[in-house]
Design a protein around this motif. Sequence first.
Motif, mmCIF file in Angstrom:
data_model
loop_
_atom_site.group_PDB
_atom_site.id
_atom_site.type_symbol
_atom_site.label_atom_id
_atom_site.label_comp_id
_atom_site.label_asym_id
_atom_site.label_seq_id
_atom_site.Cartn_x
_atom_site.Cartn_y
_atom_site.Cartn_z
ATOM 1 N N ARG A 68 0.788 -1.381 0.198
ATOM 2 C CA ARG A 68 -0.106 -0.023 0.145
ATOM 3 C C ARG A 68 0.990 1.238 -0.087
ATOM 4 O O ARG A 68 0.506 2.243 -0.810
ATOM 5 C CB ARG A 68 -1.009 0.055 1.290
ATOM 6 N N ARG A 69 2.131 1.131 0.573
ATOM 7 C CA ARG A 69 2.834 2.432 0.711
ATOM 8 C C ARG A 69 3.444 2.661 -0.442
ATOM 9 O O ARG A 69 3.667 3.603 -0.983
ATOM 10 C CB ARG A 69 3.880 1.809 1.877
ATOM 11 N N LEU A 70 4.167 1.576 -1.155
ATOM 12 C CA LEU A 70 4.567 1.910 -2.435
ATOM 13 C C LEU A 70 3.589 2.054 -3.548
ATOM 14 O O LEU A 70 4.070 3.020 -4.311
ATOM 15 C CB LEU A 70 5.278 0.341 -2.895
ATOM 16 N N GLY A 108 3.693 5.911 -6.026
ATOM 17 C CA GLY A 108 3.686 5.900 -7.263
ATOM 18 C C GLY A 108 4.098 4.497 -7.964
ATOM 19 O O GLY A 108 4.558 4.522 -8.959
ATOM 20 N N TYR A 109 4.151 3.468 -7.252
ATOM 21 C CA TYR A 109 4.838 2.146 -7.399
ATOM 22 C C TYR A 109 3.600 1.125 -7.401
ATOM 23 O O TYR A 109 3.574 0.622 -6.320
ATOM 24 C CB TYR A 109 5.978 1.542 -6.785
ATOM 25 N N PRO A 110 2.710 1.269 -8.264
ATOM 26 C CA PRO A 110 1.337 0.387 -7.945
ATOM 27 C C PRO A 110 1.212 -0.689 -7.836
ATOM 28 O O PRO A 110 2.115 -1.634 -8.760
ATOM 29 C CB PRO A 110 0.314 1.019 -9.378
ATOM 30 N N LEU A 111 0.824 -1.341 -6.805
ATOM 31 C CA LEU A 111 0.837 -2.851 -6.520
ATOM 32 C C LEU A 111 -0.630 -3.190 -6.181
ATOM 33 O O LEU A 111 -1.364 -2.407 -5.400
ATOM 34 C CB LEU A 111 1.709 -3.352 -5.375
ATOM 35 N N SER A 112 -0.808 -4.637 -6.229
ATOM 36 C CA SER A 112 -1.952 -5.147 -5.506
ATOM 37 C C SER A 112 -1.680 -5.567 -3.776
ATOM 38 O O SER A 112 -0.757 -6.265 -3.886
ATOM 39 C CB SER A 112 -2.461 -6.616 -6.141
ATOM 40 N N THR A 151 9.670 8.231 5.152
ATOM 41 C CA THR A 151 10.269 9.674 4.900
ATOM 42 C C THR A 151 9.360 10.104 3.447
ATOM 43 O O THR A 151 8.679 11.416 3.522
ATOM 44 C CB THR A 151 11.710 9.797 4.896
ATOM 45 N N ALA A 152 9.704 9.102 2.688
ATOM 46 C CA ALA A 152 8.939 9.703 1.294
ATOM 47 C C ALA A 152 7.444 9.993 1.473
ATOM 48 O O ALA A 152 7.079 10.926 0.913
ATOM 49 C CB ALA A 152 9.213 8.764 0.248
ATOM 50 N N LEU A 153 6.775 9.139 2.250
ATOM 51 C CA LEU A 153 5.499 9.189 2.198
ATOM 52 C C LEU A 153 5.028 10.389 2.846
ATOM 53 O O LEU A 153 4.039 11.169 2.235
ATOM 54 C CB LEU A 153 4.843 8.005 3.131
ATOM 55 N N VAL A 154 5.593 10.806 4.101
ATOM 56 C CA VAL A 154 5.155 12.113 4.666
ATOM 57 C C VAL A 154 5.741 13.380 4.238
ATOM 58 O O VAL A 154 5.264 14.459 4.056
ATOM 59 C CB VAL A 154 5.248 11.669 5.960
ATOM 60 N N SER A 155 7.107 13.240 4.045
ATOM 61 C CA SER A 155 7.838 14.439 3.749
ATOM 62 C C SER A 155 7.734 14.923 2.232
ATOM 63 O O SER A 155 7.841 16.093 2.109
ATOM 64 C CB SER A 155 9.398 14.431 4.150
#
Length: 290
Positions: free
Chosen positions: A221-223, A227-231, A269-273
């Motif tokens: 979900r985080r990826l 922008g790295y789409p996954l099931s 860090t990438a998710l929030v910042s």
Amino acid sequence: MFSENVINEIRQAAQEAGLEPAALLAVTAVESAGQVFALVEGRQEPLIRFEGHYFDRRLSADKQALARERGLASPTAGAVANPGIQADRWKMLKQAAAIDAKAAYESVSWGLGQVMGAHWQWLGYGSVEALVDEARSGAFGQVRLMVRYIEKAGLVEALRNHDWQAFAHGYNGPGYKKNAYDEKIADTYGHYATGKPLKAIAQSSLLRPGSQGEAVADLQRRLTALGYPLSADGIFGPATLAAVERFQADNGLDADGLVGKRTGEAIQTALVSGGFIRRLWTWLKRWLAS
């Protein structure tokens, strides 16, 4: 994690409700993992989760038998599995609604606050359809739905007092400590209130090809949010490995496909910042290289 538009809508909802914007941003960020919409048949829709045991107990005997036959209802919680892809969850909801629309909508958790449709009357909506319309109206509607729940559940004071344990217990139940829910809110609040870097709450074990479970689903979900789409199927297979390696390469890490402390911290860090900017920059680099 959130786009600027979504951040502004959350701030607006907080101000209208008399809540501290940073506190509401922290709660929504942790609750949603930064993902606000899914693309379903070309439309932006809120994220949903269908609960087959809710559906089962809301149906007449004839409808219940039909729903069970079609794998949409069960008396046992968790027996009806949710597809990993949101578009498939919406298909499941459509199938359930064809049997009983009201029961189907009541059996779904809606939007970034994961509020059950069954709460529509308790939350002051005129119908379950009105709650659903609110959730589907955009990020602002999703946040307003969540705020209604916070207010009705008596959690406003905990939020205002930054009593993250009390809030986490009230919103997520007594098992909140299992996922360090209160610690994540406190950490994310510090980021939105003061701009300080997040302390990434590292995963307890290394994730690698072959790993399975909720930790893998959370990683997926985080990826996807970055922008790295996954099931989000909870299985660390070839697609997840490729996404991890791409993220690592894009972020200056050894592209070994293993998710340990360093990669986990980089994802957090990438998710929030800088999730939004990072996704834009990553796309631009790929476009320039193509």
